[in-house]
Motif scaffolding. Sequence first.
Motif, mmCIF file in Angstrom:
data_model
loop_
_atom_site.group_PDB
_atom_site.id
_atom_site.type_symbol
_atom_site.label_atom_id
_atom_site.label_comp_id
_atom_site.label_asym_id
_atom_site.label_seq_id
_atom_site.Cartn_x
_atom_site.Cartn_y
_atom_site.Cartn_z
ATOM 1 N N ARG A 167 8.686 2.279 -5.763
ATOM 2 C CA ARG A 167 7.297 2.614 -5.147
ATOM 3 C C ARG A 167 6.553 1.368 -4.435
ATOM 4 N NH1 ARG A 167 6.974 5.253 -10.611
ATOM 5 N NH2 ARG A 167 6.336 3.314 -11.376
ATOM 6 N N GLU A 168 6.799 0.074 -5.074
ATOM 7 C CA GLU A 168 6.193 -0.927 -4.144
ATOM 8 C C GLU A 168 7.055 -1.017 -2.810
ATOM 9 O OE1 GLU A 168 3.908 -3.031 -4.914
ATOM 10 O OE2 GLU A 168 3.367 -1.861 -6.806
ATOM 11 N N LYS A 171 5.201 1.804 -0.994
ATOM 12 C CA LYS A 171 4.145 1.517 -0.288
ATOM 13 C C LYS A 171 4.061 0.303 0.662
ATOM 14 C CE LYS A 171 1.727 2.023 -4.823
ATOM 15 N NZ LYS A 171 0.989 1.374 -6.042
#
Length: 306
Positions: A167-168, A171
């Motif tokens: 997810r990071e 992002k």
Amino acid sequence: MTKAGSKGGNLRDKLDGNELDLSLSDLNEVPVKELAALPKATVLDLSCNKLSTLPSDFCGLTHLVKLDLSKNKLQQLPADFGRLVNLQHLDLLNNRLVTLPVSFAQLKNLKWLDLKDNPLDPVLAKVAGDCLDEKQCKQCANKVLQHMKAVQADQEREKQRRLEVEREAEKKREAKQRAKEAQEREVRKREKAEEKERRRKEYDALKAAKREQEKKPKKETNQAPKSKSGSRPRKPPPRKHTRSWAVLKLLLLLLLCVAGGLVACRVTELQRQPLCTSVNTIYDNAVRGLRSHDILRWVLQTDSQQ
């Protein structure tokens, strides 16, 4: 492959109450479909056979409470083995198991477990301990369940960590993409502004040139009366008598051409040609005429008459 039905006939004939004994049946695979048709058989003995694997649909026998798989050749259990949620007693003695599936932690009702005589992973072997009596087998079941729950939790945390990392990363990729798009928008905006400024300057330059063009006729009209009211226009300079000079130049040019021809006719082998003979004759006559000053006298008279 040998199945239970080939020895001893129908499985229902071997069903004794809720117990089904298929041990020493020389089985290479488990008759799952036949077992699924006997939900009353909550106790199943498959020990002392030649089983090396269990099919995945074996985990659908959720009615099993007691299962004996000892003294086979099992190298691993199905990944969904934890679906046997009603299982309380499990005997895996003397197989070839090294690890247990993570889903093993879901066997919440398991009270008795025997893992002796398996080439278990050292950590799992230490947790399982011995199963020499009822107490130790119950402790084995409890410890192994706790250990597998911890393994499951660790795997879940690792899974969550990987998801968080992904997810990071996603992002960051999105932020990078947004920054890139913003930069591209800024570049397009700047280029558009520069194009507008360039066109504005071109428009201003055209307007200035047009104004300048409009001023020129006014200046000319303003200067025209001055020329009329000013001094008299200059008279063209008197024409010089150039006719004689033109004639002299022409004569000089002719003399040069004739001299060239004479040189060719007198010096080279062309002097024997009929044309050169005529040229030489003309030359001799011209020389005699110049000596008598006839041509020079004619030129001077013509000039005085003009």
